[in-house]
Design a protein around this motif. Structure first.
Motif, short mmCIF file in Angstrom:
data_model
loop_
_atom_site.label_atom_id
_atom_site.label_comp_id
_atom_site.label_asym_id
_atom_site.label_seq_id
_atom_site.Cartn_x
_atom_site.Cartn_y
_atom_site.Cartn_z
N ALA A 116 0.83 -1.21 0.00
CA ALA A 116 0.00 0.00 0.00
C ALA A 116 0.85 1.25 0.00
CB ALA A 116 -0.93 -0.01 1.21
N LYS A 117 2.02 1.17 0.65
CA LYS A 117 2.90 2.34 0.70
C LYS A 117 3.56 2.60 -0.66
CE LYS A 117 4.01 1.88 5.62
NZ LYS A 117 5.08 1.62 6.60
N GLN A 118 3.78 1.52 -1.47
CA GLN A 118 4.42 1.70 -2.76
C GLN A 118 3.46 2.36 -3.74
OE1 GLN A 118 5.72 -2.14 -4.05
NE2 GLN A 118 7.39 -2.26 -2.54
N PRO A 119 3.91 3.40 -4.44
CA PRO A 119 3.03 4.08 -5.39
C PRO A 119 2.74 3.18 -6.59
CG PRO A 119 5.25 4.92 -5.58
CD PRO A 119 5.24 4.01 -4.39
N ASN A 120 1.55 3.31 -7.13
CA ASN A 120 1.19 2.51 -8.31
C ASN A 120 1.83 3.11 -9.55
OD1 ASN A 120 -0.34 4.77 -8.93
ND2 ASN A 120 -2.21 3.89 -8.07
N LEU A 121 1.61 2.44 -10.68
CA LEU A 121 2.25 2.85 -11.93
C LEU A 121 1.82 4.24 -12.35
CD1 LEU A 121 4.01 2.12 -14.36
CD2 LEU A 121 2.00 1.08 -15.42
N PHE A 122 0.54 4.54 -12.25
CA PHE A 122 0.04 5.85 -12.65
C PHE A 122 0.67 6.97 -11.81
CE2 PHE A 122 -3.08 9.31 -12.26
CZ PHE A 122 -3.19 9.67 -13.60
N SER A 123 0.81 6.72 -10.51
CA SER A 123 1.42 7.74 -9.63
C SER A 123 2.88 7.97 -9.99
CB SER A 123 1.30 7.30 -8.17
OG SER A 123 -0.05 7.14 -7.80
N ARG A 124 3.59 6.89 -10.31
CA ARG A 124 5.00 7.04 -10.70
C ARG A 124 5.12 7.84 -12.00
NH1 ARG A 124 5.44 1.52 -9.17
NH2 ARG A 124 5.58 0.91 -11.37
N ILE A 125 4.23 7.57 -12.96
CA ILE A 125 4.27 8.31 -14.22
C ILE A 125 4.01 9.79 -13.99
CG2 ILE A 125 3.11 8.62 -16.45
CD1 ILE A 125 2.66 5.61 -16.50
N VAL A 126 3.01 10.10 -13.15
CA VAL A 126 2.70 11.50 -12.84
C VAL A 126 3.88 12.17 -12.16
CG1 VAL A 126 1.20 13.02 -11.50
CG2 VAL A 126 0.22 11.10 -12.76
N THR A 127 4.51 11.45 -11.23
CA THR A 127 5.67 12.01 -10.52
C THR A 127 6.82 12.29 -11.49
OG1 THR A 127 5.04 10.78 -8.53
CG2 THR A 127 7.29 11.64 -8.64
N ASP A 128 7.08 11.34 -12.41
CA ASP A 128 8.14 11.54 -13.39
C ASP A 128 7.84 12.70 -14.32
OD1 ASP A 128 9.47 9.42 -12.30
OD2 ASP A 128 8.76 7.95 -13.78
N LEU A 129 6.57 12.84 -14.71
CA LEU A 129 6.20 13.96 -15.58
C LEU A 129 6.41 15.29 -14.89
CD1 LEU A 129 2.95 12.58 -17.28
CD2 LEU A 129 5.16 12.97 -18.36
N LYS A 130 6.04 15.37 -13.64
CA LYS A 130 6.24 16.62 -12.89
C LYS A 130 7.72 16.94 -12.70
CE LYS A 130 1.89 16.49 -10.28
NZ LYS A 130 1.28 16.38 -8.93
N ARG A 131 8.50 15.90 -12.45
CA ARG A 131 9.93 16.11 -12.21
C ARG A 131 10.66 16.55 -13.48
NH1 ARG A 131 12.11 10.85 -10.93
NH2 ARG A 131 12.35 10.72 -13.19
N ASP A 132 10.30 15.93 -14.63
CA ASP A 132 11.00 16.20 -15.88
C ASP A 132 10.18 17.04 -16.85
OD1 ASP A 132 13.03 14.56 -14.89
OD2 ASP A 132 12.14 12.76 -15.78
N LYS A 133 9.29 17.86 -16.32
CA LYS A 133 8.38 18.61 -17.19
C LYS A 133 9.13 19.54 -18.15
CE LYS A 133 7.56 22.02 -13.54
NZ LYS A 133 6.52 22.66 -12.69
N HIS A 134 10.25 20.12 -17.70
CA HIS A 134 11.00 21.01 -18.59
C HIS A 134 11.58 20.26 -19.79
CE1 HIS A 134 11.04 23.00 -14.61
NE2 HIS A 134 10.86 24.10 -15.33
N LEU A 135 12.02 19.02 -19.55
CA LEU A 135 12.55 18.22 -20.64
C LEU A 135 11.47 17.89 -21.65
CD1 LEU A 135 14.80 15.75 -18.60
CD2 LEU A 135 15.46 17.89 -19.69
N TYR A 136 10.29 17.54 -21.16
CA TYR A 136 9.20 17.21 -22.08
C TYR A 136 8.73 18.43 -22.86
CZ TYR A 136 8.92 12.69 -19.74
OH TYR A 136 9.21 11.45 -19.25
N VAL A 137 8.78 19.60 -22.24
CA VAL A 137 8.41 20.82 -22.96
C VAL A 137 9.39 21.10 -24.09
CG1 VAL A 137 8.21 23.34 -22.75
CG2 VAL A 137 7.18 21.86 -21.03
N LEU A 138 10.68 20.86 -23.84
CA LEU A 138 11.69 21.12 -24.87
C LEU A 138 11.60 20.12 -26.02
CD1 LEU A 138 14.78 21.94 -22.61
CD2 LEU A 138 13.46 23.53 -24.00
#
Length: 324
Positions: free
Chosen positions: A22-44
């Motif tokens: 339950a403490k481990q984030p699911n796949l969707f949460s990990r994807i959202v976290t990665d998108l937020k962290r690397d948002k500048h790279l995805y914008v470029l």
């Protein structure tokens, strides 16, 4: 007692595992976290990916879909299934000739032009900066010139005033002019020579740029480890350090060797005598831009795409062994 203790302990273990899960984030949460962290790279990278998807992925997918239809640009496409491919390989003798010419052309010009690009880049890289810049321009200039085919048309002119005919007649090798582009025996050979002359293009520049990025300290470390000559430096240091440029150059050269059309059409005409210089791309141009049989032309394009894709995968596997 022991059995009861084990029975009581079992739910606690299961409970602990469920809490950890339950403490481990699911796949969707990990994807959202990665998108937020690397948002500048995805914008470029976003604009490039959008253009790549719209102008590369979508056209390729549509071409494969249209290849399964009958489409003449005037009527709505009608489903044809595999009939275009059956016609291509079983009924179209000109396509078989074009396929044979394309493979001959690619097998000869592909490896030779690739090796020539690297060797010339390697030799020019050893020159001083000013001399290197001048020699790079000299070797690269033919690939960016405009209509340079008239030079070769003058050289292989079919009359006595052609440079090659004049030289051969003067030296006594021939007694009368040769119709170079009207004789199927010479047409493909001349086109191969011209394509090799034009081959020092983008790959050549990529190799020079890659040679400039090789870390010079690696050569000192290699000398300590037992490397004794330039060939060992080339195989164990230079080539492994240039794998991205080598891969890029391989893709460019493979594409150029399989996509020959302009040289053949400008020198040998369209169509060439007895289809001696007919290639898959000229066959595609015939059905796509003259006859407007877009379903059949898409089938030709799909076959060419699969050949290029397979060749690139084979070259990638070979290049991974460089320096091993």
């Amino acid at each position: 007692m022991t059995g009861l203790q084990q029975t009581d302990a079992l739910p606690a273990k299961v409970k602990g595992r469920s809490q950890q899960t339950a403490k481990q984030p699911n796949l969707f949460s990990r994807i959202v976290t990665d998108l937020k962290r690397d948002k500048h790279l995805y914008v470029l990278i976003g604009p490039y990916m959008i253009l790549f998807f719209l102008f590369t992925v979508v056209p390729v997918a549509l071409s494969i879909l249209i290849s399964l239809t009958y489409f003449n640009m005037l009527e709505f496409p009608r489903w044809a299934g595999w009939s275009n491919y059956m016609r291509l390989f079983l009924d179209d003798d000109i396509f078989i000739i074009a396929l044979k010419n394309t493979f001959i052309f690619a097998i000869i010009t592909g490896p030779i032009s690739y090796i020539a690009c690297f060797l010339f880049a390697w030799l020019i890289n050893e020159l001083r900066p000013k001399a290197r810049a001048i020699m790079t321009l000299v070797f690269y200039a033919p690939s960016i010139s405009g209509n340079i085919y008239f030079i070769w048309q003058i050289m292989f002119s079919g009359d006595a005033y052609g440079i090659v005919n004049g030289f051969l007649m003067k030296t006594g090798f021939i007694s009368e002019p040769i119709l170079w582009f009207q004789n199927p025996k010479y047409t493909l050979m001349i086109i191969i020579i011209v394509q090799l002359w034009l081959s020092l293009g983008t790959s050549f520049l990529a190799f020079i740029a890659g040679l400039q990025t090789v870390d010079r300290t690696l050569f000192e470390a290699g000398a300590v480890d037992g490397i004794r000559n330039r060939w060992q430096e080339l195989w164990y240091i230079t080539l492994p350090s240039m794998r991205p440029q080598l891969m890029f150059g391989a893709v460019i050269q493979i594409t150029a060797s399989f996509a020959v059309a302009d040289v053949a059409m400008n020198l040998a005409g369209f169509p060439s005598v007895q289809y001696s210089a007919h290639t898959v791309v000229t066959h595609l141009i015939d059905y796509g831009t003259i006859r407007f049989e877009m379903g059949y032309a898409s089938a030709i394009a799909t076959v060419l795409f699969m050949i290029m894709l397979g060749s690139n995968l084979i070259i990638q596997k070979l290049l991974r062994k460089v320096g091993d």
